[in-house]
Structure formats: C-alpha cells, structure tokens
Design a protein around this motif. Structure first.
Motif, short mmCIF file in Angstrom:
data_model
loop_
_atom_site.label_atom_id
_atom_site.label_comp_id
_atom_site.label_asym_id
_atom_site.label_seq_id
_atom_site.Cartn_x
_atom_site.Cartn_y
_atom_site.Cartn_z
N LEU A 201 -4.99 -3.57 3.38
CA LEU A 201 -3.73 -2.93 3.75
C LEU A 201 -3.15 -2.19 2.55
O LEU A 201 -3.17 -2.70 1.42
CB LEU A 201 -2.75 -3.99 4.24
CG LEU A 201 -1.33 -3.52 4.58
CD1 LEU A 201 -1.32 -2.57 5.76
CD2 LEU A 201 -0.43 -4.73 4.85
N GLY A 202 -2.61 -1.00 2.78
CA GLY A 202 -1.97 -0.26 1.69
C GLY A 202 -1.61 1.14 2.12
O GLY A 202 -1.62 1.47 3.30
N HIS A 203 -1.27 1.95 1.16
CA HIS A 203 -0.95 3.37 1.38
C HIS A 203 -1.87 4.20 0.49
O HIS A 203 -1.52 4.47 -0.67
CB HIS A 203 0.52 3.64 1.08
CG HIS A 203 1.46 2.92 1.97
ND1 HIS A 203 1.69 3.29 3.28
CD2 HIS A 203 2.25 1.83 1.75
CE1 HIS A 203 2.59 2.48 3.81
NE2 HIS A 203 2.93 1.58 2.91
N PRO A 204 -3.03 4.60 0.97
CA PRO A 204 -3.53 4.39 2.34
C PRO A 204 -4.20 3.02 2.48
O PRO A 204 -4.53 2.36 1.49
CB PRO A 204 -4.55 5.50 2.49
CG PRO A 204 -5.13 5.62 1.10
CD PRO A 204 -3.98 5.40 0.17
N SER A 205 -4.42 2.62 3.74
CA SER A 205 -5.28 1.47 3.99
C SER A 205 -6.73 1.89 3.77
O SER A 205 -7.08 3.07 3.86
CB SER A 205 -5.07 0.94 5.40
OG SER A 205 -3.77 0.37 5.54
N ARG A 206 -7.58 0.89 3.49
CA ARG A 206 -8.96 1.20 3.11
C ARG A 206 -9.95 0.33 3.87
O ARG A 206 -9.71 -0.87 4.08
CB ARG A 206 -9.14 0.99 1.60
CG ARG A 206 -8.22 1.84 0.73
CD ARG A 206 -8.36 1.46 -0.73
NE ARG A 206 -7.55 2.28 -1.61
CZ ARG A 206 -6.32 1.95 -2.01
NH1 ARG A 206 -5.76 0.82 -1.60
NH2 ARG A 206 -5.65 2.74 -2.82
N LEU A 207 -11.06 0.95 4.21
CA LEU A 207 -12.23 0.24 4.70
C LEU A 207 -13.23 0.18 3.56
O LEU A 207 -13.61 1.21 2.99
CB LEU A 207 -12.84 0.98 5.90
CG LEU A 207 -14.23 0.52 6.34
CD1 LEU A 207 -14.18 -0.84 7.01
CD2 LEU A 207 -14.87 1.55 7.27
#
Length: 487
Positions: A201-207
C-alpha cells in the motif's frame, strides 16, 4: 443426508476449537491399506487458535498458524504438529492477551488501541511450501517463516538474503521492514523456479513480483505501479504470462487506518464493475490491462497458454465477496442468492483486448482447487477440490471432487456432515499413480482423520486416525522424499 443451518453452525463451532496439544513423531493408526509407493511427507497449514485472552478472533484468516507433518514410510505414518512461533504468537502467548490487530479482528479498546496501528499480526497460517531446501509457512500480508522440516521448530522470518528488505519510503519501511510474500507462489516443475508476488500500500501502491531459483536464490523484485490497492489472493503463471486479477474489492483505507473498522470489515466489492486482468509478459515488454468479469476470485485452479497467444484460466469465482468473518451471514447469503463459488473458465484474448467467461460445472460449489505438478502453462487433465454434494444444500463443502478437463465429468466422494480439507495430489510425474491426501474433520466423533483417496475415482484407500481434532484449514504440500533436519 439433510443438515440445516443451525446444525451446520454447531458443527463448525465445534470444529473451530483450539489446538491444545502438540505431538512429536507419534505413530498413527491406519485403517485400510496404504499404497506401497506412498513414501514422503505431507505438510499442512491452517489456523489452530481462534481466540486470545478470551477474546475471539473475528475472522478465520487471523487464527494462529498451526503446522501438521505426516511422514509416510513403509506402510506406517508418523505425526508431528506445532504452532508457528512467530514474533506475534510468542509475545501474545507470554502476555496472555491480544497485542496486534488482525486482518479481520480489532484489538479490545476501540479507537484508542486500533487507530493508526498500522502493523498487523503475521499469522503464518495460510500455506506451507518446500522449495530450495527450505520449509516456509506463508501468509500473504507478511514475510515467510522458515521451519525445521523434521521438528517443525520455527527458525525465524525468511528474507531471502535481504531481497525482501523494504527499500521504499521511510513510512513504508517502518510499517513493514520486510516485504509481503503471498501465500500462493507458483512453481515451474521443469526448472524449479518459484514465482510469487506481494502488494504494498502507498502512493502509488505497488505490485512486487519475485523470482526464486531452484536453489532458493531470489532475484531483486520487479516493481509494477498500481492505480489502486485491492485484495488479491492468487496469481496465474504460464510459460508466456503472469496474470493478476484485480477485483474492485477495495479497502476503505481511511476507516481501516483510523481504527474504525478492521481491514476485512472495510472491504467492499463493487458487483457492477468487472475485475481487471493485468497481463505481464514473462519475457519482458509492456503490460496490458483488460476488463474481465464481475465478482471475486480467491483461487485460480489452473492456467494454460493458447496457440493464439491468449491464455485460459480455470477460476473459482464468487458473485459476492464472501462474509468469512460472519459464518452465519455467509450461510444466509448463499441460501438467499445462490452465492456459492463455482469453477469457471475465463478466456483472455490480449490481441482483442477482451475476456469471456463460461461455466465448467454449474450444479455444485467448488473451492480449494489443486492440480498435479507440471510445466507452467500446460493444461492439466483434472482439477481436484472440495465442494457441495450434488442435490444437497448443506453442508456447503463436505465432498471431495474431481473435475475432468477434457470431458467435463465431475465425480464426488460425499462425506456427509464431515468437513474435508484441500485434497493434495502426490504424483510428481505423469507416469506415477496419483493419490489424494485430505485432512477431514469428523463431526460425530469431534476428531480428525487423514484420508488417502485414489485420484482416478476418489475411492478411499486408507483412513489415518489423528489423536485430536484439527480445525478446517487452508493449504499444504507433498514432498515425495524425506527432508533432512536443519543442521
């Protein structure tokens, strides 16, 4: 056999009683005849405790991880079981109370004890794998825990020589020093490579995509930015593609972070919006995002490449996000809306930028799918799982079943009121006779057996009696040769 909702809830409540004792290398009584070729070790993971300090957990995903080990040798079976001694488990065991929030469980104390508490308990309760001479207990929201393959002693978190160290922004590193390593890695039977993912989760979220070679060495993770953070439990991997199905099952991040709701309670599925299929070429190149179908998918049963460049997925699709934190609500919803998960065929056509869906078996529910190991992207001959007995509403998952891919034939072994677990195939090669191993909760006796079934027709070959009851669990693995202890 007719069972009503009240009877089923009673059976489930009795099945969820906590594990009180750990056994070490105990020989188990066998009824029937074990196949002479069945030599190796079955590992199985699942929640073994559903409360702490008298406070019940609100979701099955929060139960403390508990490993079972069954060693088959020369017609005998020996049994060892252990809780996974995570840092959270040991601290809460010493304190005698809940110290962490869970995926679906709030700490007692309301907003004061839950607000801005961003670290959640790693329950280590979802899967167990043997890879690169490591036995790993997995939980999708955190790092794996390494275990001794013989004693099941917990050896600590596994960071793959530092590759799971979080190197993102300071807040992300503080919240999660180790990156999440999901509970559903995919292994290539030809090369031994393990492919897995994690969501941050974050800004941006990441895969994050992980690749671990046959010796257990992990390459630096590949990072893909996501427009939103949704709940993803499983991925599909073929020779050509990595496919991530992104449902519009999104968390209410502000409410969860402020402590107003647990993450699970804040999760809502938009039933009108189709999930998206994120396609990532394994050989490199641009990704592609394709609108798929509505609903939610926990498990992908099989994935295969097509000659036209597309891919076929056999998926277990729910029309609604299941209310697994409230079993009675889930039962009621299924009865009112026919909301059981089904085995379905999702066809993805990257060239036309479209997906289509068709049923595999309409009449029964299907979950915890397994297939025999094989090359990634090869079409399996059959899919095993647990399901709904044909012509019977309750219990929902009291049959072991086998779906034949070519003919569409479905056969079942109906266990009445008993609750089977994931059927785990033992064949490692196409020329081997295949057996299925399934841990079953016996409702009348309030104990558990391990069943050995012939995969070809689901006939029960042997029943192995455990000295206690094991709650319904999640996933496991078969290791055909006996692993050595950690030195």
């Amino acid at each position: 056999m007719t069972i009503n909702r009240a009877e089923m809830l009673k059976i489930l409540a009795e099945a969820m009683m906590p594990i009180e004792r750990e056994y070490t290398d105990s020989e188990l009584r066998v009824s029937g005849t074990l196949p002479p070729s069945l030599n190796g070790v079955l590992y199985r993971n699942g929640p073994g405790r559903f409360e702490r300090g008298g406070v019940p957990y609100s979701h099955a995903f929060d139960g403390d991880g508990h490993l079972c080990r069954f060693e088959f040798a020369q017609g005998r079976v020996r049994y060892t079981n252990r809780f996974v001694r995570t840092r959270a488990y040991c601290a809460e065991e010493a304190a005698g109370r809940m110290l962490w929030r869970g995926f679906g469980t709030q700490k007692p104390g309301g907003l004061w004890t839950n607000g801005l508490r961003l670290r959640f308990k790693n329950a280590a309760n979802t899967n167990v794998i043997w890879h690169g001479n490591r036995l790993l207990a997995l939980w999708e929201g955190g790092a794996p825990h390494r275990l001794d393959p013989v004693t099941l002693a917990t050896l600590g978190e596994e960071d793959f020589a530092g590759q799971l160290r979080n190197r993102f922004d300071p807040l992300s590193r503080w919240n999660s020093p180790l990156l999440p390593f999901s509970a559903h890695p995919q292994q290539d039977a030809e090369t031994g490579e393990l492919i897995n993912f994690g969501l941050v989760l974050g800004h941006p979220s990441r895969l994050l995509l992980y690749r671990v070679d046959a010796q257990g060495m992990m390459a630096p993770p590949d990072v893909h930015q996501l427009d939103r953070f949704s709940f993803v439990h499983d991925i599909a991997v073929t020779a050509r593609w990595i496919c991530v199905l992104l449902p519009f099952a999104d968390f209410d991040i502000p409410r969860a972070l402020l402590g107003l709701q647990s993450p699970a309670a804040s999760l809502k599925l938009d039933r009108d919006r189709p999930m998206q299929a994120l396609l990532i070429p394994r050989a490199g190149g641009p990704t592609q995002l394709i609108d798929a179908v509505p609903g939610f998918i926990f498990h992908i049963a099989a994935a295969s490449d097509r000659d036209d460049g597309g891919l076929d997925l056999r998926v277990i699709r729910y029309p609604n996000f299941p209310a697994l934190g409230d079993v009675e609500c889930f039962f009621r919803e299924v009865e009112q809306t026919d909301g059981l998960p089904r085995l379905e065929w999702l066809q993805i056509d990257p060239a036309a930028n479209r997906c289509s869906l068709s049923p595999c078996s309409e009449e029964v529910g299907f979950e915890l799918p397994t297939v025999s190991p094989g090359p990634l992207g090869a079409k399996p001959r059959q899919i095993y799982g647990i399901g709904t007995p044909a012509g019977r509403r309750l219990p929902f998952f009291s049959a072991i079943q086998r779906f034949q891919m070519q003919t569409g034939e479905l056969i079942q072994q109906d266990l009445g009121a008993d609750l089977p677990g994931e059927p785990i195939p033992t064949a490692m090669r196409p020329d081997q006779e295949d057996w299925l191993l399934s841990l079953v909760y016996r409702a009348a006796e309030r104990r558990s057996d391990l069943l050995v079934l012939r995969a070809a027709d689901l006939a029960i070959q042997a029943s192995i009696e455990l000295p206690h009851a094991i709650p319904p669990g999640f996933h496991g693995c078969w290791v055909p040769t006996k692993p050595s202890p950690v030195g």
